[in-house]
Design a protein around this motif. Structure first.
Motif, PDB file in Angstrom:
ATOM      1  N   ARG A  19      -4.584 -17.219  13.964  1.00  0.00           N
ATOM      2  CA  ARG A  19      -3.312 -17.924  14.181  1.00  0.00           C
ATOM      3  C   ARG A  19      -2.550 -18.070  12.872  1.00  0.00           C
ATOM      4  N   ARG A  20      -3.261 -18.457  11.812  1.00  0.00           N
ATOM      5  CA  ARG A  20      -2.612 -18.615  10.508  1.00  0.00           C
ATOM      6  C   ARG A  20      -2.033 -17.290  10.026  1.00  0.00           C
ATOM      7  N   ALA A  21      -2.805 -16.213  10.144  1.00  0.00           N
ATOM      8  CA  ALA A  21      -2.330 -14.899   9.711  1.00  0.00           C
ATOM      9  C   ALA A  21      -1.147 -14.439  10.560  1.00  0.00           C
ATOM     10  N   SER A  22      -1.208 -14.697  11.859  1.00  0.00           N
ATOM     11  CA  SER A  22      -0.112 -14.290  12.747  1.00  0.00           C
ATOM     12  C   SER A  22       1.176 -15.036  12.425  1.00  0.00           C
ATOM     13  N   VAL A  23       1.076 -16.340  12.212  1.00  0.00           N
ATOM     14  CA  VAL A  23       2.260 -17.128  11.879  1.00  0.00           C
ATOM     15  C   VAL A  23       2.822 -16.688  10.532  1.00  0.00           C
ATOM     16  N   ALA A  24       1.956 -16.434   9.569  1.00  0.00           N
ATOM     17  CA  ALA A  24       2.413 -15.979   8.252  1.00  0.00           C
ATOM     18  C   ALA A  24       3.089 -14.613   8.357  1.00  0.00           C
ATOM     19  N   GLN A  25       2.509 -13.726   9.151  1.00  0.00           N
ATOM     20  CA  GLN A  25       3.085 -12.395   9.326  1.00  0.00           C
ATOM     21  C   GLN A  25       4.434 -12.486  10.048  1.00  0.00           C
ATOM     22  N   GLU A  26       4.508 -13.336  11.043  1.00  0.00           N
ATOM     23  CA  GLU A  26       5.758 -13.526  11.769  1.00  0.00           C
ATOM     24  C   GLU A  26       6.843 -14.094  10.845  1.00  0.00           C
ATOM     25  N   LEU A  27       6.461 -15.028  10.017  1.00  0.00           N
ATOM     26  CA  LEU A  27       7.406 -15.616   9.070  1.00  0.00           C
ATOM     27  C   LEU A  27       7.854 -14.589   8.030  1.00  0.00           C
ATOM     28  N   LEU A  46      12.586 -15.458   4.384  1.00  0.00           N
ATOM     29  CA  LEU A  46      12.146 -15.499   2.986  1.00  0.00           C
ATOM     30  C   LEU A  46      12.860 -14.414   2.187  1.00  0.00           C
ATOM     31  N   ASP A  47      12.807 -14.562   0.867  1.00  0.00           N
ATOM     32  CA  ASP A  47      13.362 -13.491   0.040  1.00  0.00           C
ATOM     33  C   ASP A  47      12.451 -12.270   0.149  1.00  0.00           C
ATOM     34  N   PRO A  48      12.955 -11.073  -0.155  1.00  0.00           N
ATOM     35  CA  PRO A  48      12.174  -9.838   0.072  1.00  0.00           C
ATOM     36  C   PRO A  48      10.820  -9.801  -0.644  1.00  0.00           C
ATOM     37  N   ALA A  49      10.771 -10.268  -1.880  1.00  0.00           N
ATOM     38  CA  ALA A  49       9.496 -10.224  -2.613  1.00  0.00           C
ATOM     39  C   ALA A  49       8.460 -11.130  -1.954  1.00  0.00           C
ATOM     40  N   ALA A  50       8.868 -12.338  -1.587  1.00  0.00           N
ATOM     41  CA  ALA A  50       7.947 -13.267  -0.931  1.00  0.00           C
ATOM     42  C   ALA A  50       7.527 -12.719   0.422  1.00  0.00           C
ATOM     43  N   SER A  51       8.448 -12.092   1.134  1.00  0.00           N
ATOM     44  CA  SER A  51       8.118 -11.511   2.441  1.00  0.00           C
ATOM     45  C   SER A  51       7.063 -10.428   2.313  1.00  0.00           C
ATOM     46  N   ILE A  52       7.208  -9.576   1.309  1.00  0.00           N
ATOM     47  CA  ILE A  52       6.245  -8.485   1.121  1.00  0.00           C
ATOM     48  C   ILE A  52       4.871  -9.034   0.763  1.00  0.00           C
ATOM     49  N   VAL A  53       4.826  -9.989  -0.164  1.00  0.00           N
ATOM     50  CA  VAL A  53       3.547 -10.578  -0.575  1.00  0.00           C
ATOM     51  C   VAL A  53       2.855 -11.236   0.617  1.00  0.00           C
ATOM     52  N   ALA A  89      -0.614  -9.818   2.582  1.00  0.00           N
ATOM     53  CA  ALA A  89      -1.807 -10.670   2.612  1.00  0.00           C
ATOM     54  C   ALA A  89      -2.201 -10.995   4.054  1.00  0.00           C
ATOM     55  N   ALA A  90      -1.219 -11.290   4.898  1.00  0.00           N
ATOM     56  CA  ALA A  90      -1.513 -11.608   6.301  1.00  0.00           C
ATOM     57  C   ALA A  90      -2.058 -10.379   7.038  1.00  0.00           C
ATOM     58  N   HIS A  91      -1.468  -9.229   6.770  1.00  0.00           N
ATOM     59  CA  HIS A  91      -1.945  -7.996   7.404  1.00  0.00           C
ATOM     60  C   HIS A  91      -3.373  -7.683   6.961  1.00  0.00           C
ATOM     61  N   ALA A  92      -3.642  -7.831   5.682  1.00  0.00           N
ATOM     62  CA  ALA A  92      -4.994  -7.573   5.172  1.00  0.00           C
ATOM     63  C   ALA A  92      -6.001  -8.539   5.796  1.00  0.00           C
ATOM     64  N   ALA A  93      -5.598  -9.799   5.977  1.00  0.00           N
ATOM     65  CA  ALA A  93      -6.502 -10.780   6.578  1.00  0.00           C
ATOM     66  C   ALA A  93      -6.785 -10.442   8.038  1.00  0.00           C
ATOM     67  N   ARG A  94      -5.788  -9.970   8.752  1.00  0.00           N
ATOM     68  CA  ARG A  94      -5.984  -9.627  10.164  1.00  0.00           C
ATOM     69  C   ARG A  94      -6.818  -8.360  10.336  1.00  0.00           C
ATOM     70  N   GLN A  95      -6.715  -7.427   9.402  1.00  0.00           N
ATOM     71  CA  GLN A  95      -7.398  -6.134   9.522  1.00  0.00           C
ATOM     72  C   GLN A  95      -8.728  -6.073   8.785  1.00  0.00           C
ATOM     73  N   ALA A  96      -9.113  -7.122   8.089  1.00  0.00           N
ATOM     74  CA  ALA A  96     -10.308  -7.083   7.237  1.00  0.00           C
ATOM     75  C   ALA A  96     -11.581  -6.921   8.059  1.00  0.00           C
ATOM     76  N   GLU A  97     -12.489  -6.135   7.516  1.00  0.00           N
ATOM     77  CA  GLU A  97     -13.822  -6.002   8.103  1.00  0.00           C
ATOM     78  C   GLU A  97     -14.581  -7.305   7.839  1.00  0.00           C
ATOM     79  N   GLU A  98     -15.654  -7.518   8.576  1.00  0.00           N
ATOM     80  CA  GLU A  98     -16.397  -8.777   8.479  1.00  0.00           C
ATOM     81  C   GLU A  98     -16.893  -9.054   7.056  1.00  0.00           C
ATOM     82  N   GLU A  99     -17.309  -8.012   6.334  1.00  0.00           N
ATOM     83  CA  GLU A  99     -17.837  -8.191   4.981  1.00  0.00           C
ATOM     84  C   GLU A  99     -16.750  -8.627   3.997  1.00  0.00           C
ATOM     85  N   GLN A 100     -15.509  -8.239   4.260  1.00  0.00           N
ATOM     86  CA  GLN A 100     -14.394  -8.545   3.360  1.00  0.00           C
ATOM     87  C   GLN A 100     -13.503  -9.673   3.871  1.00  0.00           C
TER      88      GLN A 100
END
Length: 180
Positions: free
Chosen positions: A46-54, A60-67, A71-82
């Motif tokens: 939920r946190r990653a989805s809301v952050a990605q949606e935002l 947000l400004d473009p730099a903040a949006s990209i960061v 980060a949200a995409h990486a959190a949603r796609q991360a393997e269990e070990e990472q």
């Protein structure tokens, strides 16, 4: 002779009952861990989805949006070990983007920003609670599994040793100040 056999049978029955009770308790703790992990996964998603949606809302400004998006995409796609590392990086990105209350106010003033800010605030507040519940259940199961009787009689069966979920879950100060 018969009296001795009866006492031995009663003692064995009592020991068996105690071991059965302990195994049941351990099973309930493992079920609690599974439920707490599912709740934690839901809150992290939920946190990653809301952050990605935002990040994709052009608030947000473009730099903040990209960061934030990366980060949200990486959190949603991360393997269990990472997963712990990726979720910690999302927490750091959220703190970097929302380091100052002016950024939060800018988001709130945008169309739909009030709702997005509220959802993000709830999401970042619930993650530490869900993680704490999970880690408390893990701690209780580990304490029980360390007892000799559990090891000697193999009461844990083939259940894997429970692992705590360690991550940086400190919410951005600008978001938590808003709710105080």
């Amino acid at each position: 002779m018969t009296s001795t056999l009866i006492w031995i049978a009663v003692a064995l029955f009592a020991i068996g009952l105690y071991l059965s009770w302990t195994a049941g308790r351990l099973d309930r703790l493992h079920a609690r861990i599974d439920a707490a992990r599912a709740a934690l996964d839901a809150q992290l998603l939920r946190r990653a989805s809301v952050a990605q949606e935002l990040a994709t809302s052009a608030v947000l400004d473009p730099a903040a949006s990209i960061v934030l998006y990366e980060a949200a995409h990486a959190a949603r796609q991360a393997e269990e070990e990472q997963r712990e590392v990726a979720e910690s990086e999302l927490s750091q990105a959220l703190r970097a983007v929302f380091a100052e209350s002016q950024q939060v106010e800018a988001v709130r003033e945008a169309p739909g920003g009030e709702e997005a800010t509220r959802e993000l605030t709830e999401a970042v507040r619930r993650v530490p609670m869900a993680r704490r519940f999970h880690n408390d259940a893990v701690r209780a199961a580990r304490a029980l599994r360390r007892h000799r009787k559990v090891r000697w009689f193999r009461l844990a069966g083939h259940a894997p040793f429970p692992m705590a979920f360690e991550m940086d879950d400190e919410p951005p100060a600008a978001l938590t100040d808003r709710t105080a």
